[in-house]
Scaffold this active site. Structure first.
Site, PDB file in Angstrom:
ATOM      1  N   ARG A  44       0.934  -1.347   0.002  1.00  0.00           N
ATOM      2  CA  ARG A  44       0.097  -0.048  -0.032  1.00  0.00           C
ATOM      3  C   ARG A  44       0.897   1.317   0.162  1.00  0.00           C
ATOM      4  O   ARG A  44       0.602   2.152  -0.811  1.00  0.00           O
ATOM      5  CB  ARG A  44      -1.149   0.011   1.049  1.00  0.00           C
ATOM      6  CG  ARG A  44      -1.887  -0.966   1.251  1.00  0.00           C
ATOM      7  CD  ARG A  44      -2.712  -1.107   2.289  1.00  0.00           C
ATOM      8  NE  ARG A  44      -1.875  -1.601   3.599  1.00  0.00           N
ATOM      9  CZ  ARG A  44      -2.467  -1.074   4.752  1.00  0.00           C
ATOM     10  NH1 ARG A  44      -3.453  -0.365   5.130  1.00  0.00           N
ATOM     11  NH2 ARG A  44      -1.674  -1.359   5.659  1.00  0.00           N
ATOM     12  N   ASN A  74      -6.064  -2.932   2.000  1.00  0.00           N
ATOM     13  CA  ASN A  74      -5.934  -4.335   2.332  1.00  0.00           C
ATOM     14  C   ASN A  74      -7.476  -4.772   2.434  1.00  0.00           C
ATOM     15  O   ASN A  74      -8.332  -4.162   2.853  1.00  0.00           O
ATOM     16  CB  ASN A  74      -5.200  -4.587   3.248  1.00  0.00           C
ATOM     17  CG  ASN A  74      -3.531  -4.516   3.217  1.00  0.00           C
ATOM     18  OD1 ASN A  74      -3.089  -4.263   1.986  1.00  0.00           O
ATOM     19  ND2 ASN A  74      -2.926  -4.305   4.291  1.00  0.00           N
TER      20      ASN A  74
END
Length: 91
Positions: free
Chosen positions: A20, A38
């Site tokens: 990320r 996520n």
């Protein structure tokens, strides 16, 4: 050049490898707007929009991800522009 928006999912070993954060850095470098997060099933979900060239570059980068990621699949679909500003990592 036209702005476009992509939304999709990255599968594989993509959590716990700074996916990320690395995606956010790439998006900011390419001056794209959107978010990444996520999912409970182990995938990463991403939405990004901006100039076509930047969107294409991030799309290509997502096929590999950061150094320790192992991307097994990338499913991206073009969407209508969402009008998001900036790029954030969602929790």
């Amino acid at each position: 050049m036209a702005r476009i928006c992509m939304h999709g999912y990255v599968s594989g070993d993509v959590q716990g490898v700074s996916f990320r954060q690395a995606t956010a850095l790439q998006a900011e470098r390419l001056e794209l707007d959107g978010w990444v997060r996520n999912l409970a099933d182990g995938r990463v979900e991403v939405l990004f929009e901006g100039e076509e060239a930047g969107v294409a570059e991030l799309s290509g980068w997502l096929q590999q991800g950061p150094e320790h990621a192992q991307v097994s699949a990338l499913d991206l679909q073009e969407q209508t522009l969402q009008g998001v500003a900036g790029f954030i990592v969602r929790r």
